[in-house]
Motif scaffolding. Structure first.
Motif, PDB file in Angstrom:
ATOM      1  N   PHE A  52      28.433  14.286  42.267  1.00  0.00           N
ATOM      2  CA  PHE A  52      29.178  13.108  42.693  1.00  0.00           C
ATOM      3  C   PHE A  52      28.720  12.670  44.079  1.00  0.00           C
ATOM      4  CE2 PHE A  52      32.426  15.369  40.004  1.00  0.00           C
ATOM      5  CZ  PHE A  52      32.304  14.516  38.916  1.00  0.00           C
ATOM      6  N   GLN A  53      28.708  11.360  44.283  1.00  0.00           N
ATOM      7  CA  GLN A  53      28.374  10.773  45.575  1.00  0.00           C
ATOM      8  C   GLN A  53      29.577   9.998  46.103  1.00  0.00           C
ATOM      9  OE1 GLN A  53      24.803   9.074  43.578  1.00  0.00           O
ATOM     10  NE2 GLN A  53      23.741   9.604  45.474  1.00  0.00           N
ATOM     11  N   VAL A  54      29.496   9.555  47.345  1.00  0.00           N
ATOM     12  CA  VAL A  54      30.621   8.849  47.957  1.00  0.00           C
ATOM     13  C   VAL A  54      30.910   7.555  47.208  1.00  0.00           C
ATOM     14  CG1 VAL A  54      31.462   7.709  50.042  1.00  0.00           C
ATOM     15  CG2 VAL A  54      30.223   9.876  50.228  1.00  0.00           C
ATOM     16  N   VAL A  55      29.877   6.807  46.865  1.00  0.00           N
ATOM     17  CA  VAL A  55      30.060   5.547  46.135  1.00  0.00           C
ATOM     18  C   VAL A  55      29.420   5.676  44.756  1.00  0.00           C
ATOM     19  CG1 VAL A  55      30.134   4.174  48.239  1.00  0.00           C
ATOM     20  CG2 VAL A  55      27.944   4.546  47.101  1.00  0.00           C
ATOM     21  N   ILE A 108      28.113  18.084  44.521  1.00  0.00           N
ATOM     22  CA  ILE A 108      28.169  16.901  45.383  1.00  0.00           C
ATOM     23  C   ILE A 108      26.781  16.605  45.936  1.00  0.00           C
ATOM     24  CG2 ILE A 108      30.603  17.156  45.968  1.00  0.00           C
ATOM     25  CD1 ILE A 108      29.803  18.454  48.595  1.00  0.00           C
ATOM     26  N   SER A 109      26.538  15.312  46.199  1.00  0.00           N
ATOM     27  CA  SER A 109      25.222  14.886  46.672  1.00  0.00           C
ATOM     28  C   SER A 109      25.374  13.764  47.692  1.00  0.00           C
ATOM     29  CB  SER A 109      24.368  14.397  45.499  1.00  0.00           C
ATOM     30  OG  SER A 109      23.136  13.870  45.949  1.00  0.00           O
ATOM     31  N   GLY A 110      24.629  13.859  48.775  1.00  0.00           N
ATOM     32  CA  GLY A 110      24.634  12.815  49.791  1.00  0.00           C
ATOM     33  C   GLY A 110      23.290  12.754  50.485  1.00  0.00           C
ATOM     34  N   SER A 111      23.108  11.736  51.306  1.00  0.00           N
ATOM     35  CA  SER A 111      21.847  11.595  52.038  1.00  0.00           C
ATOM     36  C   SER A 111      22.007  11.890  53.519  1.00  0.00           C
ATOM     37  CB  SER A 111      21.287  10.179  51.865  1.00  0.00           C
ATOM     38  OG  SER A 111      22.182   9.218  52.405  1.00  0.00           O
ATOM     39  N   LEU A 119      32.528  14.257  51.180  1.00  0.00           N
ATOM     40  CA  LEU A 119      32.657  14.730  49.802  1.00  0.00           C
ATOM     41  C   LEU A 119      33.322  16.100  49.750  1.00  0.00           C
ATOM     42  CD1 LEU A 119      29.133  13.573  48.632  1.00  0.00           C
ATOM     43  CD2 LEU A 119      31.265  12.819  47.571  1.00  0.00           C
ATOM     44  N   ALA A 120      32.911  16.991  50.632  1.00  0.00           N
ATOM     45  CA  ALA A 120      33.468  18.346  50.633  1.00  0.00           C
ATOM     46  C   ALA A 120      34.965  18.319  50.924  1.00  0.00           C
ATOM     47  CB  ALA A 120      32.739  19.205  51.659  1.00  0.00           C
ATOM     48  N   GLY A 142      15.824  10.776  50.836  1.00  0.00           N
ATOM     49  CA  GLY A 142      16.922  11.273  51.655  1.00  0.00           C
ATOM     50  C   GLY A 142      17.900  12.150  50.909  1.00  0.00           C
ATOM     51  N   TYR A 143      17.839  12.141  49.571  1.00  0.00           N
ATOM     52  CA  TYR A 143      18.756  12.933  48.761  1.00  0.00           C
ATOM     53  C   TYR A 143      18.041  14.157  48.189  1.00  0.00           C
ATOM     54  CZ  TYR A 143      21.977   8.919  48.651  1.00  0.00           C
ATOM     55  OH  TYR A 143      22.829   7.902  48.981  1.00  0.00           O
ATOM     56  N   GLY A 144      18.848  15.072  47.621  1.00  0.00           N
ATOM     57  CA  GLY A 144      18.322  16.161  46.816  1.00  0.00           C
ATOM     58  C   GLY A 144      17.297  17.017  47.524  1.00  0.00           C
ATOM     59  N   SER A 145      16.112  17.129  46.908  1.00  0.00           N
ATOM     60  CA  SER A 145      15.094  18.044  47.417  1.00  0.00           C
ATOM     61  C   SER A 145      14.546  17.630  48.774  1.00  0.00           C
ATOM     62  CB  SER A 145      13.947  18.169  46.406  1.00  0.00           C
ATOM     63  OG  SER A 145      13.357  16.912  46.151  1.00  0.00           O
ATOM     64  N   ALA A 146      14.811  16.387  49.194  1.00  0.00           N
ATOM     65  CA  ALA A 146      14.420  15.991  50.549  1.00  0.00           C
ATOM     66  C   ALA A 146      15.168  16.824  51.582  1.00  0.00           C
ATOM     67  CB  ALA A 146      14.704  14.504  50.767  1.00  0.00           C
ATOM     68  N   ILE A 147      16.361  17.294  51.214  1.00  0.00           N
ATOM     69  CA  ILE A 147      17.138  18.171  52.090  1.00  0.00           C
ATOM     70  C   ILE A 147      16.723  19.625  51.883  1.00  0.00           C
ATOM     71  CG2 ILE A 147      19.472  18.974  52.662  1.00  0.00           C
ATOM     72  CD1 ILE A 147      20.472  16.251  51.520  1.00  0.00           C
TER      73      ILE A 147
END
Length: 570
Positions: A52-55, A108-111, A119-120, A142-147
């Motif tokens: 889930f993301q914020v929007v 949860i997922s964010g950038s 989200l948390a 900016g999302y996922g594996s970029a982090i």
């Protein structure tokens, strides 16, 4: 909510019985499927939501999944989700309804760090575990594996989330990407920053998956069709990563292992590699839903036997080795336009099918959508032009190619009275010939009503439908669903079954009207044209209650809908 000591107690039970977990983005993507796994699939002790993301995020256009070889998939969902607010409402409802048997792992997922903290905090009241998606390989920049590709960045995110939650909230489990040189060092970094446990692995890649006949990329996304790899072909990568993580963090850190698990031997090997919970995901595409419980029980029993030194592979009888998503090329041989928005397309060849089954049509570079076959030979489809894909379909000329995969769903099992009334609206008319043929073969006396919004549609499939009984075509004339008035005027309380095909609100109105006239809901059947993104059971979107229409077929009784998910018809 789960606490680390309680989780360690569950892990200790692994010595007696392996514990399974669903994986993010696969099957348990809806409230209905979360409940199904929690209530019915007893080998699972953890269920995981989609990310889930914020929007809200509409994700990528279909195709979002392809099968490169049997059991080996490419995927590019693009983090499709309904957003934090709606997701939280649904999960709170789930928590309020009853006490869950399984641990609820909310992904949860964010950038940004700020997104993850928001989200948390939002999901803190409902989650046992918060799975931090640091690993999606086909997400936006900016999302996922970029982090997750940087231990320093991933640790900074975990530290901020830990500070926001304190030590009394849900457990924090970063999901690590295998697409790094040293996954062990990243595992150490996030644990030092305050994580409670780890999840590995997410999909490998991304890479472009080419359909061999067309030579075109199958998946649709801003990465040029590049998608992650999941299923059988990443199993070795998963085992390697889990071993490296366990060696790096020691024996006490809880670890959810996943990636290509399909047999009890895989479950056992993943446990021996260091996993405490074993995720099962893509394998469900190769097992019919009616066998999911037996299959998962067999996975566990086989794993127990193997861990004790005895060979066992009882799960193999449920797992299909046949390709599930292979495309076939067909050429357009005729196209007939009716009115301003209806097209009947005839292709070369044939495709035997029955009512309740459907296929996907794919145009390389444009996308794919599910369609019911109108006539099996010559292969014919009814197209209602109302979106980007159907517009592209309507632009295809005689001699051009269209690609098809399927069948999905199951044939409808006739449970009819001596008489039957069929009612279709919109593109639902495509289902009428097969349904009428099936009922007529059982000796049922038929009458068909078709509602149209455009006078030009009056003769669509008329000749085919009238082979099986009288046809009444009713124009809306400014009243949407006017055909339902004709139906209700001709309704019989006894000795008649009713079949609705069309938009869900249309079917809901008709079924409700019949019940008000005294018709038993068990004598009313609906063809549910629910959202479906894959056809093989993985997206989890076509659920009506605990059943997926891609598995059991599109026809269900109105009684079943009322008992399981009446909101579908709103």
């Amino acid at each position: 909510m789960a606490h680390l000591s309680g989780l360690h107690q569950r892990i200790a039970a692994l010595k007696e019985r392996p514990q399974l977990a669903s994986v993010s983005g696969v099957v348990t993507t809806s409230l209905a499927m979360l409940k199904y796994f929690d209530q019915d699939l007893t080998p699972f002790t953890m269920v995981t939501t989609k990310s889930f993301q914020v929007v809200p995020n509409p994700g990528n256009r279909e195709p979002i999944l392809c099968e490169v070889a049997s059991g080996s998939f490419g995927n590019s969902v693009g983090l499709r989700n309904q957003g934090m607010t709606l997701a939280l409402e649904e999960l709170q409802k789930l928590r309020d309804d009853y006490e869950m048997r399984t641990l609820l792992n909310v992904s949860i997922s964010g950038s940004t760090i700020e997104d993850f903290v928001i989200l948390a905090k939002a999901f803190e009241p409902v989650a046992d575990i918060l799975e931090l998606n640091f690993s999606c390989p086909h997400a936006e920049e900016g999302y996922g594996s970029a982090i997750g590709s940087s231990g320093e960045i991933a640790a900074a995110y975990v530290k901020a989330i830990r500070e926001a939650l304190g030590n009394s909230g849900p457990l924090i489990f970063p999901k690590l990407t295998p697409n790094v040189d040293d996954i062990g060092s990243i595992a150490q970094a996030v644990m030092a920053a305050g994580a409670d446990g780890l999840v590995a692995i997410n999909t490998v890649g991304p890479e472009i998956h080419i359909e061999p006949i067309s030579g075109s990329p199958i998946l649709q996304n801003p990465l040029g069709g590049a998608g992650g790899k999941s299923g059988l072909w990443i199993y070795d990568d998963a085992i390697k990563a889990i071993k490296a993580i366990r060696q790096a963090v020691g024996p006490e850190v809880p670890l959810i292992g996943m990636g290509g698990v399909s047999t009890g031997k895989d479950v056992a090997e993943m446990i021996l590699a260091g996993a405490d919970f074993v995720g099962v995901g893509s394998a469900f595409a190769k097992v019919h839903q009616r066998n999911w419980l037996a299959y998962c029980e067999a996975l566990v029993e086989d794993a127990i036997a193997i861990l004790k030194g005895t060979e066992s592979n009882s799960s193999v009888k449920y797992y299909s080795l046949e390709p599930s998503m292979e495309y076939k090329e067909h050429k357009i041989v005729e196209r007939q336009e009716y009115g301003s928005d209806t097209l009947v397309v005839t292709l070369n060849g044939q495709w035997p099918y029955e009512a309740g089954e459907y296929v996907f049509l794919w145009i390389p570079g444009v996308g794919e959508k599910p369609f019911s076959i109108a006539i099996d030979s010559p292969l014919t489809f009814v197209i209602k032009v109302k979106g980007e894909f159907t517009k592209a379909l309507s632009d295809l000329k005689v001699g051009e190619s269209l690609f098809i995969r399927g069948l999905y769903g199951e044939p409808f099992e006739v449970q009819s009275h001596p008489q039957a009334i069929l009612v279709a609206g919109g593109s639902g008319i495509a289902v009428v010939p097969a349904l009428a043929k099936r009922l007529a073969s059982e000796g049922v006396i038929l009458q068909t009503f078709v509602g149209i919004s455009n006078e030009g549609d009056r003769d669509v499939l008329r000749e085919e439908i009238e082979k099986y009984g009288p046809l009444t075509v009713v124009s809306d004339q400014g009243v949407v669903g006017r055909v339902l008035n004709n139906l209700l005027d001709n309704a019989l309380k006894e000795g008649c079954s009713y079949y609705f095909i069309g938009p869900t609100p249309f079917m809901g109105r008709g079924a409700e009207g019949l019940v008000e006239k005294g018709v038993d809901p068990a004598d009313i059947f609906l063809s549910l044209e629910l959202t479906t993104l894959c056809g093989v059971g993985l997206c989890g979107q076509c659920s009506c209650g605990k059943q997926l229409t891609c598995q059991y077929g599109t026809f269900v009784s109105y009684r079943f809908v009322l008992d399981n998910e009446p909101e579908l018809l709103k």
